[in-house]
Design a protein around this motif. Sequence first.
Motif, PDB file in Angstrom:
ATOM      1  N   VAL A  50       0.855  -1.189   0.000  1.00 53.04           N
ATOM      2  CA  VAL A  50       0.000   0.000   0.000  1.00 53.04           C
ATOM      3  C   VAL A  50       0.886   1.232   0.000  1.00 53.04           C
ATOM      4  CG1 VAL A  50      -1.735   1.314   1.261  1.00 53.04           C
ATOM      5  CG2 VAL A  50      -1.892  -1.176   1.170  1.00 53.04           C
ATOM      6  N   ILE A  51       0.716   2.071  -1.016  1.00 51.16           N
ATOM      7  CA  ILE A  51       1.514   3.294  -1.076  1.00 51.16           C
ATOM      8  C   ILE A  51       0.608   4.502  -0.906  1.00 51.16           C
ATOM      9  CG2 ILE A  51       3.276   2.277  -2.555  1.00 51.16           C
ATOM     10  CD1 ILE A  51       1.970   3.878  -4.872  1.00 51.16           C
ATOM     11  N   GLU A  52       1.197   5.635  -0.555  1.00 50.49           N
ATOM     12  CA  GLU A  52       0.379   6.823  -0.378  1.00 50.49           C
ATOM     13  C   GLU A  52       0.812   7.895  -1.369  1.00 50.49           C
ATOM     14  OE1 GLU A  52      -0.836   7.816   3.697  1.00 50.49           O
ATOM     15  OE2 GLU A  52      -0.518   9.906   3.128  1.00 50.49           O
ATOM     16  N   GLU A  53      -0.162   8.543  -1.977  1.00 57.81           N
ATOM     17  CA  GLU A  53       0.135   9.606  -2.933  1.00 57.81           C
ATOM     18  C   GLU A  53      -0.615  10.854  -2.507  1.00 57.81           C
ATOM     19  OE1 GLU A  53       2.173   9.496  -5.444  1.00 57.81           O
ATOM     20  OE2 GLU A  53       2.513   7.341  -5.763  1.00 57.81           O
ATOM     21  N   GLU A  54       0.020  12.020  -2.759  1.00 58.11           N
ATOM     22  CA  GLU A  54      -0.689  13.278  -2.512  1.00 58.11           C
ATOM     23  C   GLU A  54      -1.064  13.882  -3.848  1.00 58.11           C
ATOM     24  OE1 GLU A  54       1.057  16.150   0.051  1.00 58.11           O
ATOM     25  OE2 GLU A  54       1.371  14.694   1.661  1.00 58.11           O
ATOM     26  N   VAL A  55      -2.319  14.219  -3.981  1.00 58.86           N
ATOM     27  CA  VAL A  55      -2.764  14.820  -5.239  1.00 58.86           C
ATOM     28  C   VAL A  55      -3.702  15.985  -4.951  1.00 58.86           C
ATOM     29  CG1 VAL A  55      -2.557  12.708  -6.606  1.00 58.86           C
ATOM     30  CG2 VAL A  55      -4.709  13.206  -5.436  1.00 58.86           C
ATOM     31  N   GLY A  56      -3.846  16.876  -5.968  1.00 55.29           N
ATOM     32  CA  GLY A  56      -4.722  18.029  -5.794  1.00 55.29           C
ATOM     33  C   GLY A  56      -6.095  17.801  -6.404  1.00 55.29           C
ATOM     34  N   ALA A  57      -6.161  16.849  -7.360  1.00 56.63           N
ATOM     35  CA  ALA A  57      -7.440  16.592  -8.037  1.00 56.63           C
ATOM     36  C   ALA A  57      -7.529  15.114  -8.387  1.00 56.63           C
ATOM     37  CB  ALA A  57      -7.550  17.432  -9.296  1.00 56.63           C
ATOM     38  N   ILE A  58      -8.757  14.631  -8.495  1.00 60.62           N
ATOM     39  CA  ILE A  58      -8.981  13.221  -8.797  1.00 60.62           C
ATOM     40  C   ILE A  58      -9.923  13.100  -9.994  1.00 60.62           C
ATOM     41  CG2 ILE A  58      -9.928  11.034  -7.917  1.00 60.62           C
ATOM     42  CD1 ILE A  58      -9.177  11.970  -5.098  1.00 60.62           C
ATOM     43  N   VAL A  59      -9.562  12.252 -10.920  1.00 63.05           N
ATOM     44  CA  VAL A  59     -10.447  11.982 -12.053  1.00 63.05           C
ATOM     45  C   VAL A  59     -10.968  10.556 -11.920  1.00 63.05           C
ATOM     46  CG1 VAL A  59     -10.649  11.807 -14.570  1.00 63.05           C
ATOM     47  CG2 VAL A  59      -9.107  13.503 -13.550  1.00 63.05           C
ATOM     48  N   LEU A  60     -12.278  10.401 -11.923  1.00 64.64           N
ATOM     49  CA  LEU A  60     -12.858   9.060 -11.850  1.00 64.64           C
ATOM     50  C   LEU A  60     -13.250   8.612 -13.250  1.00 64.64           C
ATOM     51  CD1 LEU A  60     -15.090   9.471  -8.679  1.00 64.64           C
ATOM     52  CD2 LEU A  60     -12.872   8.352  -8.860  1.00 64.64           C
ATOM     53  N   ALA A  61     -12.586   7.583 -13.714  1.00 70.30           N
ATOM     54  CA  ALA A  61     -12.862   7.054 -15.050  1.00 70.30           C
ATOM     55  C   ALA A  61     -13.018   5.550 -14.917  1.00 70.30           C
ATOM     56  CB  ALA A  61     -11.719   7.407 -15.996  1.00 70.30           C
ATOM     57  N   THR A  62     -13.950   5.161 -14.056  1.00 68.22           N
ATOM     58  CA  THR A  62     -14.027   3.748 -13.687  1.00 68.22           C
ATOM     59  C   THR A  62     -14.841   2.903 -14.662  1.00 68.22           C
ATOM     60  OG1 THR A  62     -15.816   4.391 -12.215  1.00 68.22           O
ATOM     61  CG2 THR A  62     -13.669   4.084 -11.226  1.00 68.22           C
ATOM     62  N   GLY A  63     -15.440   3.565 -15.647  1.00 67.08           N
ATOM     63  CA  GLY A  63     -16.023   2.802 -16.745  1.00 67.08           C
ATOM     64  C   GLY A  63     -17.279   2.011 -16.432  1.00 67.08           C
ATOM     65  N   TYR A  64     -17.499   1.003 -17.244  1.00 66.44           N
ATOM     66  CA  TYR A  64     -18.766   0.272 -17.195  1.00 66.44           C
ATOM     67  C   TYR A  64     -18.560  -1.220 -17.333  1.00 66.44           C
ATOM     68  CZ  TYR A  64     -18.599  -0.769 -22.209  1.00 66.44           C
ATOM     69  OH  TYR A  64     -18.252  -1.258 -23.430  1.00 66.44           O
ATOM     70  N   GLU A  65     -19.646  -1.946 -17.120  1.00 67.94           N
ATOM     71  CA  GLU A  65     -19.690  -3.339 -17.514  1.00 67.94           C
ATOM     72  C   GLU A  65     -21.094  -3.604 -18.044  1.00 67.94           C
ATOM     73  OE1 GLU A  65     -18.580  -4.908 -13.728  1.00 67.94           O
ATOM     74  OE2 GLU A  65     -20.648  -5.398 -13.205  1.00 67.94           O
ATOM     75  N   LEU A  66     -21.283  -4.766 -18.656  1.00 71.56           N
ATOM     76  CA  LEU A  66     -22.611  -5.050 -19.189  1.00 71.56           C
ATOM     77  C   LEU A  66     -23.433  -5.808 -18.156  1.00 71.56           C
ATOM     78  CD1 LEU A  66     -22.040  -6.077 -22.918  1.00 71.56           C
ATOM     79  CD2 LEU A  66     -22.689  -3.869 -21.986  1.00 71.56           C
ATOM     80  N   TYR A  67     -24.705  -5.493 -18.140  1.00 67.90           N
ATOM     81  CA  TYR A  67     -25.674  -6.223 -17.318  1.00 67.90           C
ATOM     82  C   TYR A  67     -25.628  -7.678 -17.773  1.00 67.90           C
ATOM     83  CZ  TYR A  67     -30.317  -6.735 -15.061  1.00 67.90           C
ATOM     84  OH  TYR A  67     -31.370  -7.076 -14.269  1.00 67.90           O
ATOM     85  N   ASP A  68     -25.646  -8.584 -16.814  1.00 63.98           N
ATOM     86  CA  ASP A  68     -25.419  -9.973 -17.178  1.00 63.98           C
ATOM     87  C   ASP A  68     -26.626 -10.616 -17.863  1.00 63.98           C
ATOM     88  OD1 ASP A  68     -23.018 -11.879 -16.423  1.00 63.98           O
ATOM     89  OD2 ASP A  68     -24.866 -13.054 -16.566  1.00 63.98           O
ATOM     90  N   VAL A  69     -26.324 -11.437 -18.862  1.00 67.67           N
ATOM     91  CA  VAL A  69     -27.390 -12.112 -19.624  1.00 67.67           C
ATOM     92  C   VAL A  69     -28.239 -13.002 -18.709  1.00 67.67           C
ATOM     93  CG1 VAL A  69     -27.837 -13.693 -21.546  1.00 67.67           C
ATOM     94  CG2 VAL A  69     -25.981 -12.048 -21.711  1.00 67.67           C
ATOM     95  N   SER A  70     -27.634 -13.482 -17.627  1.00 67.93           N
ATOM     96  CA  SER A  70     -28.375 -14.378 -16.735  1.00 67.93           C
ATOM     97  C   SER A  70     -29.591 -13.698 -16.100  1.00 67.93           C
ATOM     98  CB  SER A  70     -27.458 -14.910 -15.637  1.00 67.93           C
ATOM     99  OG  SER A  70     -27.034 -13.848 -14.833  1.00 67.93           O
ATOM    100  N   ASN A  71     -29.633 -12.363 -16.173  1.00 65.17           N
ATOM    101  CA  ASN A  71     -30.794 -11.660 -15.630  1.00 65.17           C
ATOM    102  C   ASN A  71     -32.018 -11.734 -16.536  1.00 65.17           C
ATOM    103  OD1 ASN A  71     -29.611 -10.417 -13.189  1.00 65.17           O
ATOM    104  ND2 ASN A  71     -28.242  -9.481 -14.673  1.00 65.17           N
ATOM    105  N   MET A  72     -31.829 -12.262 -17.740  1.00 68.81           N
ATOM    106  CA  MET A  72     -32.927 -12.274 -18.691  1.00 68.81           C
ATOM    107  C   MET A  72     -33.516 -13.672 -18.795  1.00 68.81           C
ATOM    108  SD  MET A  72     -32.544  -9.115 -19.257  1.00 68.81           S
ATOM    109  CE  MET A  72     -33.992  -8.966 -20.277  1.00 68.81           C
ATOM    110  N   GLY A  73     -34.388 -14.016 -17.857  1.00 74.10           N
ATOM    111  CA  GLY A  73     -35.002 -15.343 -17.818  1.00 74.10           C
ATOM    112  C   GLY A  73     -35.667 -15.714 -19.124  1.00 74.10           C
ATOM    113  N   GLU A  74     -36.355 -14.731 -19.737  1.00 75.06           N
ATOM    114  CA  GLU A  74     -37.109 -15.051 -20.954  1.00 75.06           C
ATOM    115  C   GLU A  74     -36.199 -15.244 -22.162  1.00 75.06           C
ATOM    116  OE1 GLU A  74     -36.905 -12.245 -19.274  1.00 75.06           O
ATOM    117  OE2 GLU A  74     -37.797 -10.549 -20.329  1.00 75.06           O
ATOM    118  N   TYR A  75     -34.927 -14.851 -22.019  1.00 78.29           N
ATOM    119  CA  TYR A  75     -33.996 -15.062 -23.120  1.00 78.29           C
ATOM    120  C   TYR A  75     -33.021 -16.204 -22.797  1.00 78.29           C
ATOM    121  CZ  TYR A  75     -35.594 -10.421 -24.672  1.00 78.29           C
ATOM    122  OH  TYR A  75     -36.366  -9.343 -25.073  1.00 78.29           O
ATOM    123  N   GLY A  76     -33.465 -17.104 -21.967  1.00 75.67           N
ATOM    124  CA  GLY A  76     -32.644 -18.270 -21.666  1.00 75.67           C
ATOM    125  C   GLY A  76     -31.840 -18.141 -20.383  1.00 75.67           C
ATOM    126  N   GLY A  77     -31.867 -16.965 -19.780  1.00 77.98           N
ATOM    127  CA  GLY A  77     -31.218 -16.777 -18.485  1.00 77.98           C
ATOM    128  C   GLY A  77     -29.740 -17.143 -18.464  1.00 77.98           C
TER     129      GLY A  77
END
Lengths: 292, 135, 138, 650
Positions: D318-345
């Motif tokens: 674990v290292i420590e950094e000092e910064v003046g500003a933070i950019v959040l670019a954490t992106g995305y993922e896709l909703y999982d196909v298993s949530n779609m029961g009617e499409y085969g889950g």
Amino acid sequence: MEVSYYPGCTLKTNGKNFEVTTLKLLEKLDVDVKELEEWYCCGVTFSQSEENLIQKVAPIRTLVKAKEAGRKKLLVLCAMCYNTLKRAVKFIKDNPDKRDVIHDFMDRESTKYFGDEVEIIDLLSLLKLIGREKIREVVGDKRLNLKVAGYYGCMLLRPRDIAIDSETNPTLLEEMLENFGLSPVYFPFRVECCGSYQILNNSDFVRKQTRLIVSSAIENGADFIVTLCPLCFYNLDEVQKEIAEEDSAFKTIPVMYISQLLSIAAGISPEINDFNLHSIDPRPVLREKGLL
Amino acid sequence: MIKPKIIAFYCKWCTSAGADLAGTSRLTYPPNVIPVRVMCSSRVDAEHVLEAFKNGADGVLIGGCHPGDCHYETGNYQTLKRVTLLKKMLEDLNIDPRRLRLEWVSAAEGKRFTEVVKEFTEEIAKLGELKVEKL
Amino acid sequence: MEPKVSIKLPAKDAARVERFAEITGVNVFACYQCGNCSASCPATEFMDVPPHQVMRYLQLEMFDEIVKANTCWICAACITCTAKCPRGIDIAKAMEGLRQIFLEEQEFARYNIFDIKKKVLEKLPQIALVGNFRKNIL
Amino acid sequence: MKRIGVFVCHCGINIAGTVDIKRVVEAVKNFPGVVYVEDYKYMCSDPGQNLIREKIKSEKLDGVVIAACSPTLHEKTFRNTVSQAGINPYNCEIANIREQCSWVHTNMEEATEKAIRIVKSIVAKTLLDESLVPIKSPVVKRALVVGGGIAGIQAALNIANSGYEVVLVEKEPSIGGRMAQFSETFPTLDCAQCILTPKMVDVASNENIKLLTYSEVVDVSGSVGNFKVKIKKKAKSVDYEKCTGCGICVEKCPVKVPNEFDRGMSERKAIYTQFPQAVPNKPVIDRENCTYFQKGKCRLCERVCPFGAIDFEQEDEVIEEEVGAIVLATGYELYDVSNMGEYGGGELEDVIDGLTFERLLSSSGPTSGEVRRPSDGKVPKTVVFVKCVGSRDPEHHFPYCSKVCCMYTTKHAMLYKHRVPDGKAYIFYMDVRTAGKGYEEFYQRAQEEDGVIYLRGKVSKIYKSDGKLIVDGFDTLTGRKVQVEADMVVLAMAIRPSSGAEKLFNLLKVSTDANGFLTEAHPKLRPVESLTAGIFLVGCAQGPKDIPDSVSQANAAASMISVMFSQDYLIHEPIITGVNEDLCSGCGICVAVCPYDARKINREKGTVEVNEILCEACGACAAACPSGAAQQKNLTDRQIISMIKAILEE
């Protein structure tokens, strides 16, 4: 465990195999089932109209009787009855003013039912409550070499707020088959409508549905289709026979109430069934599997 | 002061800018309303409103940004909650809650601003002079 | 030739609009015409007008078009449409509302029990009969 | 008492035409604190300003009220003027008697009366004004960028190229993010890797960028200008100083596991680099799957490494950094196909999501760009694409539009047709949204030239029958049910915030919307800032968006940060809401209403503390404070009440 029991009209006549086998099965599972001394026709299809209160009187009256009977749970086997009673209860809970109107209408009943005093429970949920352990204790370790397509139909799964399981991907029926040592077959039309009462107006529609459901179950390797609704049973069983009579290439599959198979799995003699009530005789397949 | 006497709290970003737009568009409205400009409608305390009534105001108008448009994200929601409560309180004090009004006026709504002021002034005129027994 | 207008807006069917709202409370304007009700309805093929189009007619208050269609009478109240609707519209309830409105307006009973053949009655579960009456008789 | 001078402007006839200036001047003379009043034709002109400056000196004024136009126009001008004459500018106030008086009234009598009341209230306020000095706080001129996808890369490069240091943290072994998985990009169809990899190399070679891959932010404290960030560098088990990235270890490793980068359609080793163009192009050991870490035996990689770079003893650091500003670019993922029961889950192998199809199209993917379905490797002759799966469905899934699916599905169908010209491509859609440069043309091309068939309706069910995938849908345009016998189905699943991001957002106390996407400080005017000062949001962490939008946001955030870093101090308006500790009971009501997290309870003192840099001066806390401890500078309760009294006084 003790439950009150509401049979509904069909289970006393054409659907009596469902009642007879369920009662035997529950007896074996040490459930004390007591039929309500007085009950009324549920009305079958719940009126979705906000202002049609008269059609909600009968279900609520039945629940008044259930409340008077004193048991906390009311077992309702027929899926149609389950749906209608459950939705009527939800309706009076959501609309207290309309509940009062319904109560006012029932001038001979002194008890009032408010919605939470008696819980309506279907067979699958009751079996789940009894628990896998108890079931395994009665059934033993044996597995019957039976592939069973569990057909849910509509009324246990829709609308969402009274559903017994996920509306798109339910597993409760299959879980119970598994618990009783049967092999469930997941087939894509298990939550599809059979056409319901439209058998009287539009039998082509019911035929189309029956064809789809039955073929899909057969394609996925099932030996039996099981159902929890006398109307589904009729549409899948009788209509299937009609299709087969017209179309010689059409393959058939016996249809049974879930309790008919579960009771056999629990070692109850199949003789208690009245097989004359089946249009597609299940006995040849039962014999082939060594169960008769 | 011109009667009926109305004190108005405008938020700097929307309602006050909307009032300025009414000015640059040379729209006219009754002169009864004297503005107090605050940064955000959520700066307005119950005390300020009560103080206004106590000192002789017949009506109090609070203007903020439309819901979702607040310069400070959630300020106008705080205002809405507060005004709702305050109206109840006014009832208890025997002050007609219609004498307090919360309106959303954006910086682009010069016309709407004049309508709000006109309508509110008329309503307060109808309600007549406020006689406060004790506050 | 006079230009033809096939949809004239606003429609004038206030009485039915009001009655429909009273009975169902369904907000038809939530519908964005995705067609999932029509895709999932097991009886669409038997309907003159598919369910999503009934919803469209409801949005435009074109009740006359719905009266002409058999849609709400083909509906088996299986609630698949409601379950599938991404916007949470109770389409099955809308169908019930339409049935009730039309029964009130016209015949009160679309069904005669004596039309049913006796042989059918032998095996037919009572619930099929009662269910059918409930949807076709006021 | 203060000595206040009031200067009334005629603004030509703009004010003087409706307001009787003489009467105003006479009335103002009697107001408490007023020692001098003068009117002038144009107060904002040079002679007007000179007049003010002269009178401040000659009359020894310490407060000034200008009765003129709206403060939005000339408040700054006049505050400058008075400070040139030696008064603290916050003692100068504007009474708006033009926009909110002379211009909107026609009756001179009434307008004059109103103008007098307005001036009176402003005099009352000015009497109680304090002298204030802008708040200054030092800035650490380094930035942290979280997430090494295209948005994070772009932001990091821009900040670094402006001459400031950047710490770029990526949780995967390589930067590149989702874009590295894409095949070709719409609407130009240029290959994603071809445009992305040069940027990835730039990141690696940029001296101002400290790249921390296989790392995660575990703690953050401080505030804008001075954040302290703890970063966990997960053990790579490879000494990157020694490793040359030759790849022998990867080749020899006996363990094979599904390759996440190819969405499970190929295999990777337990020691692996994510993909051939990875940056850094050096492997890590996946300890969960490594035979040595699981069973204590093997160490084959160690034996074959010519440089002795394998280091099984490496530990998380674990290292420590000092910064003046933070950019959040954490992106995305896709909703999982298993949530779609009617499409085969998720049970139907050939029903895949869009990102999986990207890998099938990618020339560096598991099939080298040939479209072969996962179940049996056959080339599918009929492919159905379904849009809005999980999106625009408030009842079952998510209410929002995932924005990019219209375009990428069009691209998918098009590329499929290019690869399999005799194949059939069907797209089920509800709407086609092509708002972007060249997007509509792209969509038209897919229909006209590539013969992609669009069917307008939702798909109700997908199931398998007779070896085919049966897709039951509807075409609302013909009003018919549609059944397609397909070989493969591609679902445009809803875009979701990265699953690990929520924890980080909680850590940073940045707010998210109901769907888990980051909330911007203002939806229109501050689109890349979070409500927490100094924290910026870019890319899909803020909401579904395409590559050009992500890059634009990254550029915007980088330029805002460069502006911030171009000064040694953050300068902040002193109009903030402070705390009178003698009155504060530490109840925390103000903390709850503050939208900027500027207030917090000091448990030791039992009072509330204010971070002055974070306070934006809305005053919500001041109104909420039950004891009057929270007071807005130069708009205190006392000031507001004295204004009210001044207005209403007979």
